[in-house]
Design an enzyme around this catalytic site. Sequence first.
Site, mmCIF file in Angstrom:
data_model
loop_
_atom_site.group_PDB
_atom_site.id
_atom_site.type_symbol
_atom_site.label_atom_id
_atom_site.label_comp_id
_atom_site.label_asym_id
_atom_site.label_seq_id
_atom_site.Cartn_x
_atom_site.Cartn_y
_atom_site.Cartn_z
ATOM 1 N N ASP A 141 0.813 -1.230 0.000
ATOM 2 C CA ASP A 141 0.000 0.000 0.000
ATOM 3 C C ASP A 141 0.842 1.274 0.000
ATOM 4 O OD1 ASP A 141 -2.083 -1.816 0.320
ATOM 5 O OD2 ASP A 141 -2.131 -1.569 2.496
ATOM 6 N N ARG A 176 -16.474 -0.976 -24.146
ATOM 7 C CA ARG A 176 -16.943 -1.015 -22.757
ATOM 8 C C ARG A 176 -16.191 -0.029 -21.862
ATOM 9 N NH1 ARG A 176 -16.994 -7.557 -21.750
ATOM 10 N NH2 ARG A 176 -18.994 -7.963 -22.741
ATOM 11 N N HIS A 286 -5.717 -10.201 -4.330
ATOM 12 C CA HIS A 286 -4.407 -10.635 -3.820
ATOM 13 C C HIS A 286 -3.388 -10.944 -4.904
ATOM 14 C CE1 HIS A 286 -7.096 -11.003 -0.372
ATOM 15 N NE2 HIS A 286 -6.026 -10.724 0.342
HETATM 16 O O1 F6P Z 1 -2.263 -4.015 3.445
HETATM 17 C C1 F6P Z 1 -2.163 -4.852 2.354
HETATM 18 C C2 F6P Z 1 -3.513 -5.254 1.854
HETATM 19 O O2 F6P Z 1 -3.343 -6.094 0.721
HETATM 20 C C3 F6P Z 1 -4.452 -4.103 1.528
HETATM 21 O O3 F6P Z 1 -4.158 -3.468 0.314
HETATM 22 C C4 F6P Z 1 -5.796 -4.790 1.572
HETATM 23 O O4 F6P Z 1 -6.816 -3.872 1.875
HETATM 24 C C5 F6P Z 1 -5.618 -5.789 2.690
HETATM 25 O O5 F6P Z 1 -4.222 -5.996 2.838
HETATM 26 C C6 F6P Z 1 -6.304 -7.102 2.451
HETATM 27 O O6 F6P Z 1 -6.177 -7.871 3.589
HETATM 28 P P1 F6P Z 1 -6.462 -9.431 3.650
HETATM 29 O O7 F6P Z 1 -5.290 -10.126 3.033
HETATM 30 O O8 F6P Z 1 -6.605 -9.716 5.087
HETATM 31 O O9 F6P Z 1 -7.708 -9.672 2.853
#
Ligand code: F6P
Length: 363
Positions: A141, A176, A286
């Site tokens: 982030d 789109r 992710h």
């Molecule tokens: O802080 C890293 C991060 O990937 C954020 O960008 C995201 O909001 C959060 O972690 C997601 O967390 P989790 O892996 O617990 O879903």
Amino acid sequence: MAIKKIAILTGGGDCPGLNPVIRAVVKTAITKYGLEVMGVKNGYRGLYLGELVPLTLENISGILHKGGTILYSSNKDNLFDYPFEENGKIVKKNVAHVGVENLKKFGVDALIVVGGDGTLTSARDFSRLGVNVIGVPKTIDNDLYSTDFTFGFDTAVGVVTECIDRLHSTAESHHRAIVVEVMGRYAGWIALHSGVAGGADCILIPEIPYDIDKVCEAVENRKKQGKQFSIICVAEGAKSITGEISVMKVIEDSADPIRLGGIGAKIAEDIEKKTGVESRATVLGHIQRGGTPSSYDRILSTKYGATAVEMIMDGKFGNMVTLKGNEMSYDTLENVIGNKTKTVDPNCELVRIAKDIGISFGD
Ligand code: F6P
């Protein structure tokens, strides 16, 4: 005090560059200083359970390019507020002293903690208990205070940029609007950088509240210019002018319980309704955190890891390694931690330049 043995712990969400940090710590500690190194498995839970294993030049070999962390991680186990089940109920207790005792038991003189704000808050609290702690900032982030860039961010931006490139094909072929939802929590760094790098037409970030009518206007203006498609890169924490954010779920036993998400689908639906342009949302999730770190992140992680060891040898405990410009530096954990999030300045150069080349921020 003579340092003989150090340990390293990785906490919070995984992030490209964790393994290169571990590797740099082990190599610097052993090769340059002849120290012993232990790895704490599973973040703070492993510290509580005494899951410390030796790290050697042999067992860290071949991890430079690997995503994730060979030590595993946890983003739930705060030892200062640790959950136990008692008579069917969850009771929270402070068990940090067990962690401190385990470090003593294993003869660890100093601990390197690699993590984001939740993990580093505990690092600060262990430092307050007298543990010799050095923090290393980790998060895709890029929202940690006092450091210009965290490792993992560059890789995440690279992944998102490639995805935006790919989404362009569909957007263009089908006329789109494609909304790409990216991570970043309450900071718009990933959306801003990848949106500019990927040529998004609209970038929505938490720091600049958006008006959905302005977003639709941008899509329609492109149509008037003969562009039948649009790419909207939206940060998961983007906020509307009425202050709404999209929360996907709340994880009670997490240091940061709110999980953002869902904004992309909402914006795609609004665009289709208001403009008639067929719209789709893609949530990258992710994917942004996984896989091999970029060369920039491998170098940055190596610098962070090596500097953390140097700081131990210099006795600079209670600090976090930082990057200032191109130089490694440090700041106190006390200063770094505590409701401070490094967010995008809405008037910064990159936002200004993005606006100058016609990117809409929905404002
Ligand atoms: O802080 C890293 C991060 O990937 C954020 O960008 C995201 O909001 C959060 O972690 C997601 O967390 P989790 O892996 O617990 O879903």
